[in-house]
Scaffold this motif. Structure first.
Motif, PDB file in Angstrom:
ATOM      1  N   GLU A 302      12.254  78.935  38.628  1.00 55.24           N
ATOM      2  CA  GLU A 302      11.869  78.448  37.307  1.00 55.24           C
ATOM      3  C   GLU A 302      13.118  78.175  36.474  1.00 55.24           C
ATOM      4  O   GLU A 302      14.174  78.780  36.696  1.00 55.24           O
ATOM      5  N   SER A 303      12.996  77.242  35.528  1.00 57.55           N
ATOM      6  CA  SER A 303      14.137  76.927  34.666  1.00 57.55           C
ATOM      7  C   SER A 303      13.633  76.619  33.262  1.00 57.55           C
ATOM      8  O   SER A 303      12.481  76.219  33.073  1.00 57.55           O
ATOM      9  N   ASP A 304      14.510  76.849  32.311  1.00 53.94           N
ATOM     10  CA  ASP A 304      14.175  76.599  30.904  1.00 53.94           C
ATOM     11  C   ASP A 304      14.597  75.188  30.506  1.00 53.94           C
ATOM     12  O   ASP A 304      15.631  74.684  30.943  1.00 53.94           O
ATOM     13  N   GLY A 305      13.785  74.602  29.670  1.00 51.59           N
ATOM     14  CA  GLY A 305      14.129  73.315  29.081  1.00 51.59           C
ATOM     15  C   GLY A 305      13.950  73.384  27.579  1.00 51.59           C
ATOM     16  O   GLY A 305      13.152  74.179  27.078  1.00 51.59           O
ATOM     17  N   TRP A 306      14.727  72.576  26.845  1.00 54.45           N
ATOM     18  CA  TRP A 306      14.661  72.623  25.391  1.00 54.45           C
ATOM     19  C   TRP A 306      15.037  71.269  24.798  1.00 54.45           C
ATOM     20  O   TRP A 306      15.549  70.389  25.487  1.00 54.45           O
ATOM     21  N   ILE A 307      14.760  71.163  23.514  1.00 53.04           N
ATOM     22  CA  ILE A 307      15.151  69.943  22.794  1.00 53.04           C
ATOM     23  C   ILE A 307      16.586  70.072  22.306  1.00 53.04           C
ATOM     24  O   ILE A 307      17.404  69.172  22.486  1.00 53.04           O
ATOM     25  N   LEU A 308      16.904  71.213  21.689  1.00 51.28           N
ATOM     26  CA  LEU A 308      18.272  71.523  21.260  1.00 51.28           C
ATOM     27  C   LEU A 308      18.648  72.886  21.819  1.00 51.28           C
ATOM     28  O   LEU A 308      17.867  73.838  21.744  1.00 51.28           O
ATOM     29  N   GLU A 309      19.854  72.974  22.367  1.00 56.66           N
ATOM     30  CA  GLU A 309      20.278  74.241  22.963  1.00 56.66           C
ATOM     31  C   GLU A 309      20.470  75.318  21.913  1.00 56.66           C
ATOM     32  O   GLU A 309      20.208  76.496  22.152  1.00 56.66           O
ATOM     33  N   ASN A 310      20.916  74.921  20.721  1.00 57.66           N
ATOM     34  CA  ASN A 310      21.074  75.846  19.608  1.00 57.66           C
ATOM     35  C   ASN A 310      20.184  75.400  18.454  1.00 57.66           C
ATOM     36  O   ASN A 310      19.512  74.369  18.540  1.00 57.66           O
TER      37      ASN A 310
END
Length: 360
Positions: A302-310
């Motif tokens: 599994e891996s995480d995804g995001w719009i902005l890392e911070n």
């Protein structure tokens, strides 16, 4: 803390890539729609460009055309990228391209939003352009033998007939301009000469309108001359004869025409922007999720995804520092002594004597 953080399994990443591949192909069609809307709007504006003061408003259809072409190209490439991103090995080929692709998609999506807002904000500029353009067109209505103006009479007549309008703001505007050429006036007539002398600018003004101002709804033959003189015509009351001439000004008629077109196009472009924003969000999640898989080294994990890392504030601060450091790299040192040698460097070093033995 990451903004919009989500966790994806391998199957979810593959499903996301397949959905984005389909959405990108749909975006190619929406780009073609943007292009078509821009061409349609440009044709509609150019159709009556002779009664506009300038062509400054053409930036709206030009923006839509450019954005539509960019949408077709970017989303065509995006479909290929998203399809390959379903496989970790194929993603490595696009890893360096993904971030520039996301940035280009972001700017393209911003241009779509700008195009939608332009359609709603151009009204005041369009109204001023029509007001000045119609005023000049009415002034040159009589110049049918002057190069560059010979078709203005035909254009204005067609405009007034097609849009059922008269004058700029109303039919009384024609009484303020000379719309009959001097070549068709009998200069030996004392009535004509007296009327021209009575005007400061020597114009032949009359209480009448061109034939194209006549309403087709009038039950009686159209009255074009001496409109304000009720006694000049039998059974005629200027106040009650509302159907004799078109009462609406052509500026308002064209404003209603273009406003309807702009609102429809603006709404369509706004819906396209929402769709492109959805595609951009999905591409960003896929990019970050696949990059985290590569960092973990396990394609099945599994891996995480995001719009902005911070957070938004941290991201803005980081980008500001990057720009600030770039500015320092090109900063010129203003020290006036930078190229002046020091005193120690100016002192001469004494040379040692070298004794060369002489052989006899």
């Amino acid at each position: 803390m990451a903004v919009g953080k989500l966790t994806f399994t391998k199957a979810e990443r593959e499903k996301l890539a397949e959905v984005l591949w389909l959405l990108n192909w749909i975006s190619v069609l929406t780009g073609a729609i943007l292009l078509s809307l821009g061409v349609f709007l440009k044709v509609e504006i150019q159709k009556w460009q002779e009664v506009m003061s300038d062509q400054g408003i053409l930036y709206v259809p030009n923006t839509l055309i450019t954005t539509g072409l960019a949408a077709c190209c970017i989303n065509f490439l995006g479909g290929k990228i998203c399809l390959d991103c379903a496989d970790t090995n194929k993603f490595l080929r696009w890893k360096l391209v993904m971030m520039p692709y996301v940035i280009c998609t972001f700017f393209f999506t911003s241009c779509v939003l700008a195009g939608a807002l332009m359609c709603y904000s151009i009204r005041s500029q369009l109204e001023e352009s029509l007001f000045l353009g119609l005023r000049n067109a009415m002034r040159y209505y009589k110049d049918t033998d002057t190069p560059g103006r010979c078709y203005l009479k035909k254009t204005l007549d067609l405009l007034q007939i097609q849009f059922e309008c008269c004058g700029n703001t109303g039919y009384r505007d024609w009484s303020q301009v000379q719309w009959i050429s001097n070549r068709y006036l009998d200069m030996t007539s004392s009535i004509v000469v007296d009327r021209m002398r009575s005007n400061v600018e020597g114009r032949y003004l009359m209480d009448g309108v061109p034939f194209s101002c006549c309403s087709t709804l009038s039950p009686r033959p159209c009255i074009q001359q001496q409109i304000s003189n009720s006694s000049a015509h039998f059974n005629y009351n200027q106040q009650s004869q509302q159907l004799n001439l078109w009462r609406r000004g052509c500026r308002q008629a064209l404003m209603d025409h273009y406003t309807g077109i702009m609102q429809s196009i603006g709404l369509t472009v706004l819906l396209i922007w929402l769709f492109e924003l959805l595609v951009l969000t999905g591409v960003r999640y896929l990019q970050t999720a696949m990059e985290n898989v590569i960092r973990l080294g396990d394609p099945d994990s599994e891996s995480d995804g995001w719009i902005l890392e911070n957070s938004l504030a941290e991201t803005a601060r980081s980008n500001f520092n990057i720009i600030k450091n770039l500015g320092k790299c090109y900063q010129i040192d203003d020290d006036p002594n930078i190229n002046i040698p020091t005193a120690s460097a100016e002192q001469e070093v004494p040379s040692r004597g070298v004794h060369i033995p002489v052989t006899s």
